[in-house]
Design a protein around this motif. Structure first.
Motif, PDB file in Angstrom:
ATOM      1  N   LEU A   1       0.836  -1.199   0.000  1.00  0.00           N
ATOM      2  CA  LEU A   1       0.000   0.000   0.000  1.00  0.00           C
ATOM      3  C   LEU A   1       0.872   1.251   0.000  1.00  0.00           C
ATOM      4  CD1 LEU A   1      -2.772  -0.870   2.626  1.00  0.00           C
ATOM      5  CD2 LEU A   1      -3.092  -0.555   0.166  1.00  0.00           C
ATOM      6  N   PRO A   2       0.446   2.315  -0.684  1.00  0.00           N
ATOM      7  CA  PRO A   2       1.160   3.588  -0.583  1.00  0.00           C
ATOM      8  C   PRO A   2       1.171   4.074   0.863  1.00  0.00           C
ATOM      9  CG  PRO A   2      -0.471   3.643  -2.344  1.00  0.00           C
ATOM     10  CD  PRO A   2      -0.733   2.392  -1.562  1.00  0.00           C
ATOM     11  N   VAL A   3       2.142   4.918   1.189  1.00  0.00           N
ATOM     12  CA  VAL A   3       2.225   5.448   2.541  1.00  0.00           C
ATOM     13  C   VAL A   3       2.500   6.942   2.483  1.00  0.00           C
ATOM     14  CG1 VAL A   3       4.702   4.911   2.750  1.00  0.00           C
ATOM     15  CG2 VAL A   3       3.314   5.176   4.819  1.00  0.00           C
ATOM     16  N   VAL A   4       1.856   7.670   3.381  1.00  0.00           N
ATOM     17  CA  VAL A   4       2.077   9.104   3.543  1.00  0.00           C
ATOM     18  C   VAL A   4       2.842   9.307   4.845  1.00  0.00           C
ATOM     19  CG1 VAL A   4       0.994  11.356   3.897  1.00  0.00           C
ATOM     20  CG2 VAL A   4       0.003   9.723   2.265  1.00  0.00           C
ATOM     21  N   ILE A   5       3.958  10.015   4.773  1.00  0.00           N
ATOM     22  CA  ILE A   5       4.790  10.328   5.938  1.00  0.00           C
ATOM     23  C   ILE A   5       4.634  11.819   6.210  1.00  0.00           C
ATOM     24  CG2 ILE A   5       7.099  10.283   6.919  1.00  0.00           C
ATOM     25  CD1 ILE A   5       6.015   7.520   6.327  1.00  0.00           C
ATOM     26  N   ALA A   6       3.974  12.161   7.322  1.00  0.00           N
ATOM     27  CA  ALA A   6       3.677  13.550   7.641  1.00  0.00           C
ATOM     28  C   ALA A   6       4.458  13.992   8.871  1.00  0.00           C
ATOM     29  CB  ALA A   6       2.178  13.733   7.884  1.00  0.00           C
ATOM     30  N   GLY A   7       5.095  15.155   8.784  1.00  0.00           N
ATOM     31  CA  GLY A   7       5.850  15.684   9.916  1.00  0.00           C
ATOM     32  C   GLY A   7       7.097  16.380   9.446  1.00  0.00           C
ATOM     33  N   SER A   8       8.161  16.264  10.217  1.00  0.00           N
ATOM     34  CA  SER A   8       9.451  16.849   9.858  1.00  0.00           C
ATOM     35  C   SER A   8      10.492  16.329  10.832  1.00  0.00           C
ATOM     36  CB  SER A   8       9.407  18.387   9.920  1.00  0.00           C
ATOM     37  OG  SER A   8       9.164  18.823  11.251  1.00  0.00           O
ATOM     38  N   GLY A   9      11.770  16.518  10.495  1.00  0.00           N
ATOM     39  CA  GLY A   9      12.814  16.110  11.416  1.00  0.00           C
ATOM     40  C   GLY A   9      14.114  15.765  10.732  1.00  0.00           C
TER      41      GLY A   9
ATOM     42  N   GLU B   1      -5.594  21.173   9.354  1.00  0.00           N
ATOM     43  CA  GLU B   1      -6.717  20.743   8.528  1.00  0.00           C
ATOM     44  C   GLU B   1      -6.293  19.622   7.578  1.00  0.00           C
ATOM     45  OE1 GLU B   1      -5.608  23.760   8.863  1.00  0.00           O
ATOM     46  OE2 GLU B   1      -7.206  24.913   9.862  1.00  0.00           O
ATOM     47  N   ARG B   2      -5.103  19.746   7.015  1.00  0.00           N
ATOM     48  CA  ARG B   2      -4.607  18.721   6.107  1.00  0.00           C
ATOM     49  C   ARG B   2      -4.335  17.415   6.856  1.00  0.00           C
ATOM     50  NH1 ARG B   2      -4.713  16.403   1.242  1.00  0.00           N
ATOM     51  NH2 ARG B   2      -2.659  15.620   0.557  1.00  0.00           N
ATOM     52  N   LEU B   3      -3.815  17.535   8.080  1.00  0.00           N
ATOM     53  CA  LEU B   3      -3.543  16.343   8.869  1.00  0.00           C
ATOM     54  C   LEU B   3      -4.839  15.609   9.181  1.00  0.00           C
ATOM     55  CD1 LEU B   3      -1.446  14.620  10.307  1.00  0.00           C
ATOM     56  CD2 LEU B   3      -1.660  16.110  12.293  1.00  0.00           C
ATOM     57  N   ARG B   4      -5.870  16.354   9.530  1.00  0.00           N
ATOM     58  CA  ARG B   4      -7.168  15.721   9.789  1.00  0.00           C
ATOM     59  C   ARG B   4      -7.665  14.994   8.544  1.00  0.00           C
ATOM     60  NH1 ARG B   4     -12.080  19.477  11.698  1.00  0.00           N
ATOM     61  NH2 ARG B   4     -11.739  20.344   9.613  1.00  0.00           N
ATOM     62  N   GLU B   5      -7.503  15.610   7.398  1.00  0.00           N
ATOM     63  CA  GLU B   5      -7.904  14.979   6.140  1.00  0.00           C
ATOM     64  C   GLU B   5      -7.132  13.680   5.905  1.00  0.00           C
ATOM     65  OE1 GLU B   5      -7.455  15.994   1.363  1.00  0.00           O
ATOM     66  OE2 GLU B   5      -7.541  17.638   2.820  1.00  0.00           O
ATOM     67  N   ARG B   6      -5.837  13.722   6.190  1.00  0.00           N
ATOM     68  CA  ARG B   6      -5.013  12.526   6.007  1.00  0.00           C
ATOM     69  C   ARG B   6      -5.404  11.414   6.973  1.00  0.00           C
ATOM     70  NH1 ARG B   6      -3.106  11.481   1.172  1.00  0.00           N
ATOM     71  NH2 ARG B   6      -1.405  12.817   0.474  1.00  0.00           N
ATOM     72  N   TYR B   7      -5.689  11.772   8.225  1.00  0.00           N
ATOM     73  CA  TYR B   7      -6.140  10.767   9.183  1.00  0.00           C
ATOM     74  C   TYR B   7      -7.390  10.052   8.648  1.00  0.00           C
ATOM     75  CZ  TYR B   7      -3.329  12.363  13.265  1.00  0.00           C
ATOM     76  OH  TYR B   7      -2.329  12.662  14.146  1.00  0.00           O
ATOM     77  N   ARG B   8      -8.349  10.836   8.183  1.00  0.00           N
ATOM     78  CA  ARG B   8      -9.641  10.276   7.803  1.00  0.00           C
ATOM     79  C   ARG B   8      -9.550   9.430   6.535  1.00  0.00           C
ATOM     80  NH1 ARG B   8     -14.022  12.094  10.477  1.00  0.00           N
ATOM     81  NH2 ARG B   8     -15.388  11.573   8.743  1.00  0.00           N
ATOM     82  N   GLY B   9      -8.554   9.682   5.706  1.00  0.00           N
ATOM     83  CA  GLY B   9      -8.441   8.940   4.464  1.00  0.00           C
ATOM     84  C   GLY B   9      -7.573   7.705   4.534  1.00  0.00           C
TER      85      GLY B   9
END
Length: 362
Positions: free
Chosen positions: A225-233, A259-267
Motif C-alpha cells: 500500500l502507498p504510505v504518507v509520511i507527515a511531519g518533519s525532522g 486541517e490537512r492532517l485531519r484529512e489525512r487521518y480520515r483517508g
C-alpha cells in the motif's frame, strides 16, 4: 476548583515553551483550567505561540536558551530563583527539572507536579540520544541525584500514563495519579463527510530515530500500500533515500497544517505507530477520526488502543506481521474507534486535573 483554586493563589510552571507540541498543549489546558493563575517558563522560543503572558526566567537572557542540553545543569538553579512571590499552590508541567521548582518562602505552599516523563536526558538516554552527548555523559549521575534531592518538597505527582507512573516509582521512589493528557478529539471528529477509501497508510510525527519511520515505510512495502509520511525532522534525507528503494509510493508531507492532517487521518487505512511512546497523542487523534492504529504492544499504546477493537498491537517488529495487522484492521468499526477516543478529550482532562489538585491541595 477552577481559576484560583477555590480562592487560593496558583502559579503554573512549564519547562521551556516552544512551538506548540504535546507538553505545551497540556500546559495550555492547565492554563484554561486555572485562568487566574500566573505562568512561569524558563524561556519562550521565537516560534512559540504569541499572546500568552508567561514570565521567563533569567535563562531567557543568556545564550543557554539556545541549547537545552547545555542549559540542563543550571535549570535547578533557575527554578529556585524565579520569583520571591509565594503562592498557595504551585503546579508544574515537567519533563526535565520543572518539578523541582520553589517559589517564594512560604512553608504552606502546596507543590504539585504533572509529569510527562522524568527527564529522558538523564534517566532514559536509550530513548533520547541527547543524554549521551559529551556535555551530559559525565555529570549525569550528579544530575540524577540532584533531581531526586531537589524534589523532596513535592506534595503530589500526576503522570500522563501508566508508563510514566512506573518511571516515577522506579527513579524517584514516589507514587503518582495517572491523568492522561488532553486530545482535541472534537476537532478531529468534526471533519465533514465519511472516512476515505483507505487507499494508503499513514505515519505522523517527528522524523527522529526512535519513532521508527523507516519501519513504517517497510511495513507499507510489505502491505503493498502507498504510505504518507507527515511531519518533519532530521531523518528526512535518510527516509527519502529509503523511499526510493521500496516498491510502493511514499509521499512526504512536511509540516502539514492541522486541517490537512485531519484529512489525512480520515483517508488512511490505518495509522502506523511502531514506536515506544510515553503516551502518544497522535494515535488518539487518528482514532477520533475513526482510523485504526497498528503499533507496538508497549508504552502509551497499551492505554490508548483497545487491541482487536480500535487497532492492533504487536510484539513483533517484522514488517510482514504489521502488514497482516493492517489487513485485519480493515474490518474494525470506525464508529467504535471514534467513540473510544472521546475518553481522552480536553474536558475529561480538565475534570481529572482539577479533582486531583483539589484532593492534593486540601
Amino acid at each position: 476548583m477552577t481559576g484560583t483554586a477555590a480562592g487560593r493563589s496558583v502559579a503554573l510552571v512549564h519547562e521551556w515553551f516552544g512551538a506548540t507540541g504535546g507538553s505545551e498543549n497540556v500546559f495550555l489546558a492547565m492554563s484554561e483550567a486555572f485562568p487566574g493563575a500566573d505562568g512561569y517558563v524558563l524561556w519562550r522560543d521565537r516560534d512559540a505561540r504569541r499572546g500568552l503572558q508567561y514570565r521567563e526566567s533569567w535563562l531567557a537572557r543568556t545564550p543557554l536558551r539556545h541549547s537545552k542540553a547545555a542549559a540542563l545543569p543550571v535549570m535547578p538553579l533557575a527554578w529556585r530563583t524565579l520569583t520571591r512571590r509565594s503562592y498557595d499552590v504551585v503546579l508544574s508541567s515537567s519533563h526535565a527539572f520543572a518539578h523541582t521548582v520553589k517559589l517564594g518562602s512560604s512553608p504552606d505552599t502546596r507543590y504539585l507536579s504533572y509529569v510527562h516523563s522524568p527527564a529522558r536526558y538523564l534517566w532514559s538516554p536509550e530513548f533520547d540520544a541527547r543524554g549521551s552527548t559529551g556535555l551530559l555523559a559525565g555529570p549525569r549521575r550528579a544530575l540524577r541525584a540532584a533531581d531526586v534531592r531537589l524534589s523532596r518538597h513535592v506534595h503530589g505527582y500526576a503522570a500522563n500514563s501508566c508508563e510514566v507512573r512506573a518511571r516515577i516509582r522506579r527513579y524517584w521512589g514516589r507514587d503518582a495519579r495517572v491523568i492522561n493528557p488532553p486530545v482535541d478529539v472534537d476537532y478531529f471528529a468534526a471533519a465533514d463527510g465519511e472516512r476515505g477509501g483507505g487507499g494508503y497508510l499513514l505515519g505522523v510525527g517527528r522524523w527522529i530515530p526512535y519513532k521508527n519511520f523507516d519501519l513504517i515505510i517497510e511495513i507499507a512495502d510489505a502491505a503493498g500500500l502507498p504510505v504518507v509520511i507527515a511531519g518533519s525532522g532530521p531523518e528526512e534525507a535518510a527516509l527519502r533515500r529509503l523511499a526510493e528503494r521500496v516498491r510502493v509510493p511514499v509521499t512526504f508531507e512536511v509540516r502539514p497544517p492541522r486541517e490537512r492532517l485531519r484529512e489525512r487521518y480520515r483517508g488512511a487505512a490505518a495509522l502506523l505507530f511502531p514506536a515506544h511512546e510515553d503516551f502518544g497523542i497522535i494515535p488518539v487523534e487518528a482514532m477520533a477520526c475513526g482510523t485504526p492504529v497498528v503499533g507496538l504492544r508497549r508504552g502509551g499504546l497499551l492505554e490508548t488502543v483497545v487491541d482487536g477493537e480500535t487497532g492492533y498491537l504487536l510484539d513483533s517488529r517484522d514488517p510482514a506481521d504489521h502488514a497482516a495487522a493492517v489487513r485485519a484492521a480493515a474490518g474494525l468499526d470506525p464508529q467504535r474507534i471514534a467513540k473510544h477516543a472521546e475518553t481522552f478529550s480536553a474536558e475529561v482532562f480538565r475534570e481529572r486535573l482539577t479533582a486531583w489538585v483539589a484532593d492534593e491541595a486540601g
